[in-house]
Design a protein around this motif. Structure first.
Motif, PDB file in Angstrom:
ATOM      1  N   PHE A  53      47.305   2.536 -22.330  1.00 60.27           N
ATOM      2  CA  PHE A  53      47.658   3.701 -21.651  1.00 60.27           C
ATOM      3  C   PHE A  53      47.848   4.872 -22.662  1.00 60.27           C
ATOM      4  O   PHE A  53      48.659   4.565 -23.970  1.00 60.27           O
ATOM      5  N   GLU A  54      47.392   5.915 -22.360  1.00 55.48           N
ATOM      6  CA  GLU A  54      47.566   7.118 -23.228  1.00 55.48           C
ATOM      7  C   GLU A  54      48.707   8.032 -22.602  1.00 55.48           C
ATOM      8  O   GLU A  54      48.492   8.606 -21.600  1.00 55.48           O
ATOM      9  N   ILE A  55      49.653   8.092 -23.395  1.00 54.66           N
ATOM     10  CA  ILE A  55      50.870   8.550 -22.902  1.00 54.66           C
ATOM     11  C   ILE A  55      51.378   9.606 -24.179  1.00 54.66           C
ATOM     12  O   ILE A  55      51.372   8.985 -25.035  1.00 54.66           O
ATOM     13  N   ASP A  56      52.100  10.856 -23.856  1.00 53.60           N
ATOM     14  CA  ASP A  56      52.724  11.415 -24.785  1.00 53.60           C
ATOM     15  C   ASP A  56      54.055  12.109 -24.311  1.00 53.60           C
ATOM     16  O   ASP A  56      54.373  11.953 -23.231  1.00 53.60           O
ATOM     17  N   GLU A  57      54.716  12.934 -24.833  1.00 51.54           N
ATOM     18  CA  GLU A  57      55.914  13.410 -24.704  1.00 51.54           C
ATOM     19  C   GLU A  57      55.896  14.457 -23.610  1.00 51.54           C
ATOM     20  O   GLU A  57      57.030  14.691 -23.090  1.00 51.54           O
ATOM     21  N   TYR A  58      54.833  14.916 -23.121  1.00 58.96           N
ATOM     22  CA  TYR A  58      54.883  15.843 -22.172  1.00 58.96           C
ATOM     23  C   TYR A  58      54.619  15.225 -20.820  1.00 58.96           C
ATOM     24  O   TYR A  58      54.750  16.066 -19.723  1.00 58.96           O
ATOM     25  N   ASP A  59      54.324  13.985 -20.826  1.00 57.47           N
ATOM     26  CA  ASP A  59      53.962  13.276 -19.520  1.00 57.47           C
ATOM     27  C   ASP A  59      55.228  13.200 -18.568  1.00 57.47           C
ATOM     28  O   ASP A  59      55.149  13.421 -17.267  1.00 57.47           O
ATOM     29  N   ALA A  60      56.414  13.240 -19.094  1.00 53.83           N
ATOM     30  CA  ALA A  60      57.654  13.321 -18.493  1.00 53.83           C
ATOM     31  C   ALA A  60      57.883  14.565 -17.318  1.00 53.83           C
ATOM     32  O   ALA A  60      58.445  14.385 -16.614  1.00 53.83           O
ATOM     33  N   HIS A  61      57.373  15.645 -17.961  1.00 55.06           N
ATOM     34  CA  HIS A  61      57.575  16.752 -17.118  1.00 55.06           C
ATOM     35  C   HIS A  61      56.258  17.617 -16.805  1.00 55.06           C
ATOM     36  O   HIS A  61      55.931  18.830 -17.032  1.00 55.06           O
ATOM     37  N   SER A  62      55.322  16.752 -16.139  1.00 54.45           N
ATOM     38  CA  SER A  62      54.096  16.926 -16.038  1.00 54.45           C
ATOM     39  C   SER A  62      53.841  16.615 -14.415  1.00 54.45           C
ATOM     40  O   SER A  62      54.493  15.601 -13.899  1.00 54.45           O
ATOM     41  N   LEU A  63      52.989  17.314 -13.767  1.00 52.33           N
ATOM     42  CA  LEU A  63      52.123  16.779 -12.336  1.00 52.33           C
ATOM     43  C   LEU A  63      50.846  16.177 -12.784  1.00 52.33           C
ATOM     44  O   LEU A  63      50.225  17.001 -13.248  1.00 52.33           O
ATOM     45  N   HIS A  64      50.870  15.086 -12.052  1.00 53.13           N
ATOM     46  CA  HIS A  64      49.500  14.414 -12.473  1.00 53.13           C
ATOM     47  C   HIS A  64      48.767  14.247 -11.188  1.00 53.13           C
ATOM     48  O   HIS A  64      49.208  14.385 -10.143  1.00 53.13           O
ATOM     49  N   LEU A  65      47.312  14.363 -11.618  1.00 52.10           N
ATOM     50  CA  LEU A  65      46.334  14.228 -10.371  1.00 52.10           C
ATOM     51  C   LEU A  65      45.326  13.143 -11.032  1.00 52.10           C
ATOM     52  O   LEU A  65      44.957  13.215 -11.904  1.00 52.10           O
ATOM     53  N   LEU A  66      44.718  12.598  -9.875  1.00 48.58           N
ATOM     54  CA  LEU A  66      43.627  11.587  -9.740  1.00 48.58           C
ATOM     55  C   LEU A  66      42.429  11.942  -8.852  1.00 48.58           C
ATOM     56  O   LEU A  66      42.643  12.447  -7.942  1.00 48.58           O
TER      57      LEU A  66
END
Length: 267
Positions: A53-66
């Motif tokens: 998993f590539e995760i960073d500190e910004y993911d917690a306050h991001s909107l994600h799209l696939l």
């Protein structure tokens, strides 16, 4: 400039792909897997992780799209919109830190904009099997000058445009008014083919290659979108709405979205 196939972009897109808002932890993990495949394994921009998993500190306050391949029944690409953190004294977006010395604040000063109305496009990526074209091995997404062209080699870039348009619609639904991005020049020029020009807001910097800080206003890109892309926009908007509805039906806390409809939605 376009073949007959491209006059039915929405119908053609739906035959092969689906845009999915990653609103659950399970779907977010799919985005992190795609990112690890591209940014850690292929490009080696980031360190490989044991959990893939590539995760960073910004993911917690991001909107994600696939984006999902219908034929492969697999997620093949992703992107995210980073929003300013609400629980930090430093609410700058990543590009503001990276480009602190090169931004032209006479054009725009992000710190003076409402924090809930801005976001940054980030981690735009497509897995290797779907971007294996000449010269694209070392880029996270597949698009080139031959796309949108004519002749026997003409091909339409459904995957990158699907992610672009999906990002625009996701931002619109969450009432984000301005999107910033730090991107390669070639992607900035192709993004503008939707009909709205990205506005440069500073000098380029070296960041895994030369990157240009830019911005776009959501209302402008929606209203200025070229007519040929509007059927594609409608199909992607329906995908995102359906994805949100599925999550809302399973959740106690509904996903907040704007109910405003784009002016061209019925065209």
């Amino acid at each position: 400039m376009f073949t007959q196939e491209t006059t039915h972009l929405g119908t053609s897109f739906k035959q092969y792909f689906e845009i999915v808002p990653a609103l659950t932890e399970e779907l977010k993990r799919e985005a992190y897997r795609v990112r690890h495949s591209v940014y850690c394994e292929d490009l080696q921009f980031e360190f490989s992780r044991p959990d893939k998993f590539e995760i960073d500190e910004y993911d917690a306050h991001s909107l994600h799209l696939l984006i999902r391949s219908i034929h492969n029944d697999a997620f093949i690409g992703c992107t995210r919109i980073i929003r300013p953190p609400s629980n930090s004294n430093d609410r700058r977006l990543p590009f503001e830190k990276t480009c602190a010395q090169t931004l032209d604040y006479s054009i725009i000063d992000p710190s003076k904009l409402p924090e809930d109305k801005i976001g940054e496009v980030s981690r735009l990526a497509v897995i290797a099997a779907f971007r294996r074209r000449k010269g694209e091995k070392n880029h996270p997404i597949n698009i080139s000058k031959e796309d949108f062209g004519t002749g026997p080699m003409m091909r339409f870039p459904y995957i990158p445009l699907g992610l672009y348009i999906g990002t625009i619609e996701l931002a619109r639904l969450y009432d984000i008014r301005v999107l910033f991005m730090l991107t390669e020049e070639r992607l900035a020029s192709h993004f503008s083919r939707l009909g709205a020009q990205l506005e440069s807001i500073g000098a380029p910097i070296e960041h895994h290659g030369l990157r240009f800080p830019s911005m776009v206003e959501i209302s402008n890109i929606v209203s200025s979108m070229r007519p040929i892309f509007r059927p594609l926009y409608r199909e992607i908007a329906q995908d995102i709405k359906a994805g949100m509805s599925r999550v809302n039906q399973q959740s106690i806390n509904p996903v907040p979205i704007s109910t405003h409809t784009p002016s061209h939605a019925s065209t």
